[in-house]
Design an enzyme around this catalytic site. Sequence first.
Site, PDB file in Angstrom:
ATOM      1  N   GLY A  78       6.987  -6.251   0.367  1.00  0.00           N
ATOM      2  CA  GLY A  78       6.324  -6.147   1.656  1.00  0.00           C
ATOM      3  C   GLY A  78       7.298  -6.379   2.790  1.00  0.00           C
ATOM      4  O   GLY A  78       8.497  -6.129   2.667  1.00  0.00           O
TER       5      GLY A  78
ATOM      6  N   GLU B  95      13.335  -2.016  11.763  1.00  0.00           N
ATOM      7  CA  GLU B  95      12.671  -1.118  10.817  1.00  0.00           C
ATOM      8  C   GLU B  95      11.542  -0.352  11.503  1.00  0.00           C
ATOM      9  O   GLU B  95      10.695  -0.937  12.180  1.00  0.00           O
ATOM     10  CB  GLU B  95      12.102  -1.915   9.640  1.00  0.00           C
ATOM     11  CG  GLU B  95      11.511  -1.024   8.570  1.00  0.00           C
ATOM     12  CD  GLU B  95      11.062  -1.792   7.331  1.00  0.00           C
ATOM     13  OE1 GLU B  95      11.099  -1.214   6.238  1.00  0.00           O
ATOM     14  OE2 GLU B  95      10.673  -2.972   7.482  1.00  0.00           O
TER      15      GLU B  95
ATOM     16  N   GLU C 188      11.175  -8.081  -2.402  1.00  0.00           N
ATOM     17  CA  GLU C 188      11.658  -6.759  -1.976  1.00  0.00           C
ATOM     18  C   GLU C 188      11.056  -6.484  -0.602  1.00  0.00           C
ATOM     19  O   GLU C 188       9.869  -6.185  -0.485  1.00  0.00           O
ATOM     20  CB  GLU C 188      11.264  -5.660  -2.958  1.00  0.00           C
ATOM     21  CG  GLU C 188      11.826  -4.305  -2.562  1.00  0.00           C
ATOM     22  CD  GLU C 188      11.229  -3.151  -3.337  1.00  0.00           C
ATOM     23  OE1 GLU C 188      11.086  -2.059  -2.753  1.00  0.00           O
ATOM     24  OE2 GLU C 188      10.875  -3.350  -4.511  1.00  0.00           O
ATOM     25  N   LEU C 189      11.888  -6.588   0.424  1.00  0.00           N
ATOM     26  CA  LEU C 189      11.380  -6.589   1.792  1.00  0.00           C
ATOM     27  C   LEU C 189      11.776  -5.310   2.528  1.00  0.00           C
ATOM     28  O   LEU C 189      11.791  -4.237   1.948  1.00  0.00           O
ATOM     29  CB  LEU C 189      11.858  -7.855   2.495  1.00  0.00           C
ATOM     30  CG  LEU C 189      11.623  -9.155   1.693  1.00  0.00           C
ATOM     31  CD1 LEU C 189      12.170 -10.354   2.422  1.00  0.00           C
ATOM     32  CD2 LEU C 189      10.157  -9.328   1.355  1.00  0.00           C
TER      33      LEU C 189
ATOM     34  N   SER D 207      -4.964  -5.053   0.683  1.00  0.00           N
ATOM     35  CA  SER D 207      -6.372  -4.796   0.996  1.00  0.00           C
ATOM     36  C   SER D 207      -6.604  -3.360   1.458  1.00  0.00           C
ATOM     37  O   SER D 207      -7.753  -2.940   1.620  1.00  0.00           O
ATOM     38  CB  SER D 207      -6.856  -5.776   2.075  1.00  0.00           C
ATOM     39  OG  SER D 207      -6.813  -7.102   1.594  1.00  0.00           O
TER      40      SER D 207
ATOM     41  N   HIS E 184      -3.313  -6.877  -4.918  1.00  0.00           N
ATOM     42  CA  HIS E 184      -2.868  -5.666  -4.237  1.00  0.00           C
ATOM     43  C   HIS E 184      -3.256  -5.720  -2.765  1.00  0.00           C
ATOM     44  O   HIS E 184      -4.061  -6.544  -2.340  1.00  0.00           O
ATOM     45  CB  HIS E 184      -3.460  -4.411  -4.893  1.00  0.00           C
ATOM     46  CG  HIS E 184      -2.486  -3.289  -5.001  1.00  0.00           C
ATOM     47  ND1 HIS E 184      -1.913  -2.705  -3.885  1.00  0.00           N
ATOM     48  CD2 HIS E 184      -1.938  -2.667  -6.068  1.00  0.00           C
ATOM     49  CE1 HIS E 184      -1.082  -1.757  -4.284  1.00  0.00           C
ATOM     50  NE2 HIS E 184      -1.066  -1.720  -5.602  1.00  0.00           N
TER      51      HIS E 184
ATOM     52  N   TRP F 224       0.794  -1.220   0.000  1.00  0.00           N
ATOM     53  CA  TRP F 224       0.000   0.000   0.000  1.00  0.00           C
ATOM     54  C   TRP F 224       0.828   1.274   0.000  1.00  0.00           C
ATOM     55  O   TRP F 224       0.332   2.347  -0.346  1.00  0.00           O
ATOM     56  CB  TRP F 224      -0.913   0.030   1.240  1.00  0.00           C
ATOM     57  CG  TRP F 224      -0.160  -0.193   2.527  1.00  0.00           C
ATOM     58  CD1 TRP F 224      -0.010  -1.384   3.181  1.00  0.00           C
ATOM     59  CD2 TRP F 224       0.602   0.763   3.282  1.00  0.00           C
ATOM     60  NE1 TRP F 224       0.789  -1.217   4.293  1.00  0.00           N
ATOM     61  CE2 TRP F 224       1.176   0.090   4.379  1.00  0.00           C
ATOM     62  CE3 TRP F 224       0.842   2.125   3.130  1.00  0.00           C
ATOM     63  CZ2 TRP F 224       1.985   0.730   5.312  1.00  0.00           C
ATOM     64  CZ3 TRP F 224       1.652   2.775   4.064  1.00  0.00           C
ATOM     65  CH2 TRP F 224       2.207   2.076   5.144  1.00  0.00           C
ATOM     66  N   ASN F 225       2.105   1.230   0.400  1.00  0.00           N
ATOM     67  CA  ASN F 225       2.810   2.488   0.701  1.00  0.00           C
ATOM     68  C   ASN F 225       3.153   3.304  -0.534  1.00  0.00           C
ATOM     69  O   ASN F 225       3.092   4.534  -0.516  1.00  0.00           O
ATOM     70  CB  ASN F 225       4.066   2.212   1.542  1.00  0.00           C
ATOM     71  CG  ASN F 225       5.085   1.350   0.833  1.00  0.00           C
ATOM     72  OD1 ASN F 225       4.730   0.393   0.141  1.00  0.00           O
ATOM     73  ND2 ASN F 225       6.350   1.668   1.004  1.00  0.00           N
TER      74      ASN F 225
END
Length: 461
Positions: free
Chosen positions: A209, A365, A231-232, A160, A158, A133-134
């Site tokens: 994510g 993070e 891609e984390l 939610s 995508h 979502w970002n």
Amino acid sequence: MSQTFSVTAPADGQVIYHGQYADQAAINAAVAAAKAAQSGWRQTPLAERKAKVAAAIDWLVAHRDDIARTITASMGRPIGQSPGEVRGLEERARHMLAIADEALADVVPAAQPGFKRFLRREPLGTVLVMAPWNYPFLTAVNAIVPALVAGNTVLLKHSSQTPQVAELFQAAFAAAGLPAGVFQILFLSHADTEVLLHTDAVDFVAFTGSVGGGQQVQAALSQRFIGCGLELGGKDPAYVRADADVANAAENLVDGAFFNSGQSCCGIERIYVHQSVYDAFVAEFVRITGQYRLGNPTDADTNLGPMVRSSAADFVRGQIAEAVAQGATALIDEAAFPASRPGTAYLAPQVLVNVNHSMRVMNEESFGPVVGIMPVADDAEAVRLMNDSRYGLTASIWTRDAAAAEALAAQIETGTVFMNRCDYLDPALAWTGVKDTGHGISLSVLGYAQLTRVKSYHFRT
């Protein structure tokens, strides 16, 4: 029986969307349609595939206002900044289209009398794109465009939190005239996503994510011989050397830390500053941070919006409080940002000093508007601290000495090293990471490589 879900706006907590997860019959139908369409799509000339994808991008660019409103409503980015995502989407997509012929061209080794030999890149089949979502358009387009251009069919799952983004992609490709089944969207629960990954329904997974999410994807695929791009997370560092332009570094690093409320995998989360310029840098960084206006993202004068949800803001608040209890000093008075209130998604930006790597805020993070700043004695200490992380997405060096930056860059464990910039994806360069940031590549000619398989042709003439 399918389940329902809803989207709550970060700005005011109002429900702005009601949706329904696909049931098993709908999932089976989408998978079958993708498989049925793939043969015809892969045989479609590359020029025609490129033209249809370009038409979809044209449609999205023409609907930039709808896209901006969708981004602001669903994930809280200020309306004055949301249109920038369309510019980024277009830049990446146009570049990937422009390099497709080169990236997908046959590779011909040195001639050998009596033989015709070459390597050809062929599509994998069906690619499942799992987007967050970002940066809901930017992250998705990285995989969608090269996957389709290479001749794959695509299923987009995508977040939610941003289902309307998926619907806009679907509308764009429908308007572009893609054949039925070539591009489809699926709203999936976590349980149904895991079931899908265990089947032979997809031939590659592109996931963006969290580390935990990436681990779940990789575990689900462990019994299958297909590829995945992961891609984390990130805990991206910056190093301000003694010879840096302090004012320029501070201005750009504030933006790198707090744009999108810090909700960026490549956002700046920790900064190391040579002790000779440390005080000046911190003072300038705090001054610029104080100019932010935290508020409702639909207001034109807001340049810092809420985080995606109150629980995310509370997580960052917890990191800050814990660091302060352990001896860190918070330099920003939260009272200067009256919209920042506990229990809401609104969180003031925070600058912490007197921090160290035993604190979660420096090793875990944050994904929010907080940054820790530490002084260092020299380049060696900076490199040691930059590498002292489980993550490795990007790092930035701020200096007037390009040769020194290149020498330091070779020592830093990361996917991308910047000099005098940060928080940016150049579509001509590979976007990748090391350690818990994941594996795989998107963008650049190499981005096509993981979305295709190589077939060797060896003919005796």
